[in-house]
Enzyme design. Structure first.
Site, short mmCIF file in Angstrom:
data_model
loop_
_atom_site.label_atom_id
_atom_site.label_comp_id
_atom_site.label_asym_id
_atom_site.label_seq_id
_atom_site.Cartn_x
_atom_site.Cartn_y
_atom_site.Cartn_z
N ASN A 93 -13.55 -5.60 32.70
CA ASN A 93 -14.49 -4.55 32.29
C ASN A 93 -13.71 -3.45 31.57
OD1 ASN A 93 -13.53 -2.58 34.35
ND2 ASN A 93 -14.27 -4.19 35.72
N ASP A 113 -18.14 -7.83 40.11
CA ASP A 113 -19.06 -8.33 41.15
C ASP A 113 -19.06 -9.86 41.18
OD1 ASP A 113 -19.96 -5.89 42.20
OD2 ASP A 113 -21.18 -5.58 40.41
O1 PMT Z 1 -10.76 3.68 34.81
P1 PMT Z 1 -11.38 4.69 33.84
O2 PMT Z 1 -11.39 4.19 32.42
O3 PMT Z 1 -10.78 6.06 34.01
O4 PMT Z 1 -12.92 4.82 34.22
C1 PMT Z 1 -13.29 5.38 35.43
C2 PMT Z 1 -14.42 4.59 36.10
C3 PMT Z 1 -15.69 4.67 35.27
C4 PMT Z 1 -14.01 3.12 36.27
C5 PMT Z 1 -14.62 5.23 37.52
O5 PMT Z 1 -14.98 6.57 37.35
C6 PMT Z 1 -15.70 4.51 38.31
O6 PMT Z 1 -16.88 4.79 38.22
N1 PMT Z 1 -15.25 3.50 39.12
C7 PMT Z 1 -16.15 2.62 39.87
C8 PMT Z 1 -16.70 1.58 38.97
C9 PMT Z 1 -17.54 0.58 39.73
O7 PMT Z 1 -17.11 -0.48 39.95
O8 PMT Z 1 -18.70 1.05 40.15
P2 PMT Z 1 -19.76 0.14 41.00
O9 PMT Z 1 -20.96 1.00 40.99
O10 PMT Z 1 -19.85 -1.22 40.42
O11 PMT Z 1 -19.11 0.04 42.43
C10 PMT Z 1 -19.36 0.99 43.46
C11 PMT Z 1 -18.14 1.16 44.33
O12 PMT Z 1 -17.90 -0.05 45.06
C12 PMT Z 1 -16.87 1.46 43.60
O13 PMT Z 1 -16.15 2.42 44.34
C13 PMT Z 1 -16.13 0.12 43.55
O14 PMT Z 1 -14.73 0.30 43.56
C14 PMT Z 1 -16.62 -0.56 44.81
N2 PMT Z 1 -16.73 -2.02 44.71
C15 PMT Z 1 -17.61 -2.57 43.83
C16 PMT Z 1 -17.75 -3.95 43.78
C17 PMT Z 1 -16.98 -4.75 44.64
N3 PMT Z 1 -17.07 -6.07 44.60
N4 PMT Z 1 -16.12 -4.18 45.49
C18 PMT Z 1 -15.99 -2.82 45.54
O15 PMT Z 1 -15.19 -2.31 46.33
#
Ligand code: PMT
Length: 406
Positions: A216, A285
């Site tokens: 991503n 995911d």
């Molecule tokens: O890295 P940069 O370019 O500086 O950008 C920053 C960012 C946009 C990546 C950062 O600010 C951010 O939003 N990171 C989380 C991105 C994400 O995966 O969001 P999500 O909504 O899909 O996941 C929610 C949370 O669950 C996150 O803390 C993620 O780390 C965690 N997660 C998600 C999926 C998974 N399978 N395991 C997880 O632990």
């Protein structure tokens, strides 16, 4: 004094205000050394400063357009997005004339430098330089005393021969002393001393075959900013990161990983030994169900890759949580608040940092972010556009506030 590689200066936004005095030429060296130490230097010159040194000199040394006091000439890119005052990690004025000292004490904002100085919440360092009689004048002495009481760091001038031909106290302090003052101003309170913080960063890579992967847009910048600032707050920091090419935050222990499964193994393995987990990484995911052992060869037809769900690492940590403070991120493109609150509760988090990754200056790859913090007690705090380092500080301050209760 060694300043290269000093993590107090590297990556910091240093605003240098230059006033009209012969010592302005010495500030060229200061700007050059800050830039070489990795600081992002924004020079602001008063109209009289431009009579002593050309703005182009500072532009070349800082690699940034210089802001002069002439509002009409300010180039849009200098001030766009993040205001200079807000972005500053530290604000230095050198040479600081009796005029700017008086204005700052009295709250006068009649040019760009004086206005920005009043607007900033960053620590301020003043390095006065002026004629000996001016420096010893009761008005200047009193102004400096009041500013010192307000928390301004004053770098006392030296005694010696002055440009006006006289001798006495009024020579700009050597650059080394000004740098030391800047480093002192940049030191953060040890809010996280004795605390073990685990940060994840970057986008996971899910292998298709030995040469290809699904990933991503995460650059790792948000996670690296968190790790760097946590070190500055006194924490013992472990950074679990996918390959990013970013400089390693000085003082953090780095554990490289690639896929979500690798990240899960490391994070789960360390969980019992840490006090705080901040998951800034963008974790895939889904992953290819059966990565090929050899390079997949192209053929005339279509290629279908079957994907299977990755475990949600953060949700698993939420189930296991005991004393730990858990901070998650939500990268959203729509219905930000609704999705953020759903993740906060479902993953049993203490704090959820939501970013709308479609907003300009926010999310993936940028040096800035726009986030809203949601906490488990129903609190909501929207932060404006800020450098990722400042966003990191605000998150870590919230973490530090929760920690004593654990
Ligand atoms: O890295 P940069 O370019 O500086 O950008 C920053 C960012 C946009 C990546 C950062 O600010 C951010 O939003 N990171 C989380 C991105 C994400 O995966 O969001 P999500 O909504 O899909 O996941 C929610 C949370 O669950 C996150 O803390 C993620 O780390 C965690 N997660 C998600 C999926 C998974 N399978 N395991 C997880 O632990």
């Amino acid at each position: 004094m060694t300043i290269s590689g000093d993590n107090r200066l590297a990556g910091r936004q240093v605003v240098v205000g230059v006033c009209g005095g012969i010592a302005a030429y010495k500030v060229c060296d200061l700007v050059s050394r800050l830039a070489r130490a990795g600081s992002k230097v924004q020079v602001i010159m008063t109209r009289s400063a431009t009579k002593f040194v050309a703005p182009l000199t500072f532009q070349a040394l800082s690699n940034q357009p210089v802001i002069t006091e002439l509002f009409g000439e300010i180039k849009q890119e200098c001030v766009a997005h993040v205001s200079v005052a807000e972005a500053a990690d530290v604000f230095v004025v050198a040479p600081a004339t009796a005029n700017i000292i008086g204005k700052l004490r009295a709250g006068i904002a009649d040019d760009f430098l004086a206005t920005t100085l009043l607007a900033t919440k960053a620590p301020v360092v003043l390095a006065p330089a002026m004629n000996v009689n001016m420096f010893s004048h009761p008005a200047v002495r009193e102004n400096l005393t009041v500013l010192r009481e307000r928390g301004v760091i004053i770098i006392e001038p030296e005694t010696g021969r002055l440009a006006c031909g006289t001798s006495g106290k009024g020579r700009l302090a050597p650059v080394e002393r000004i740098l030391a003052g800047i480093q002192e101003a940049l030191a953060l309170p040890p809010l996280l001393a004795g605390c073990r913080v685990l940060v994840t960063a970057g986008g996971t890579r899910e292998a298709i075959d030995p040469v290809r992967y699904i990933t991503n847009r995460s650059s790792g910048k948000m996670g690296y900013a968190l790790a760097g600032e946590a070190v500055r707050f006194g924490a013992a920091v472990t950074l679990v990161t996918t390959p990013t090419g970013l400089p390693v935050p000085v003082g953090a222990k780095v554990i490289p990983v690639e896929s979500a499964l690798e990240m899960r193994e490391v994070v789960q393995g360390l969980f019992d030994q840490v006090d705080v987990v901040i998951k800034a990484a963008a974790v895939a995911d889904y992953r290819p169900a059966c990565p090929a052992k050899q390079k997949v060869k192209k053929n005339a037809g279509q290629l279908t890759i079957e994907l299977v769900r990755n475990p949600d690492i953060l949700a698993e940590l939420g189930q296991r949580k005991r004393h730990q403070v858990l901070v998650g991120f939500a990268a959203e493109t729509n219905d930000v608040e609704k999705h953020a609150l759903e993740k906060l509760h479902r993953k049993n988090l203490d704090l959820l940092v939501a970013n709308d990754v479609t907003a300009s200056g926010a999310g993936f790859g940028t040096d800035t972010n726009i986030v809203t913090l949601y906490d488990a007690n129903g609190g909501r705090e929207a932060l404006g556009l800020l450098p990722k380092t400042k966003v990191a500080c605000r998150i870590l301050e919230r973490v530090a506030a929760v920690l004593p209760a654990r």
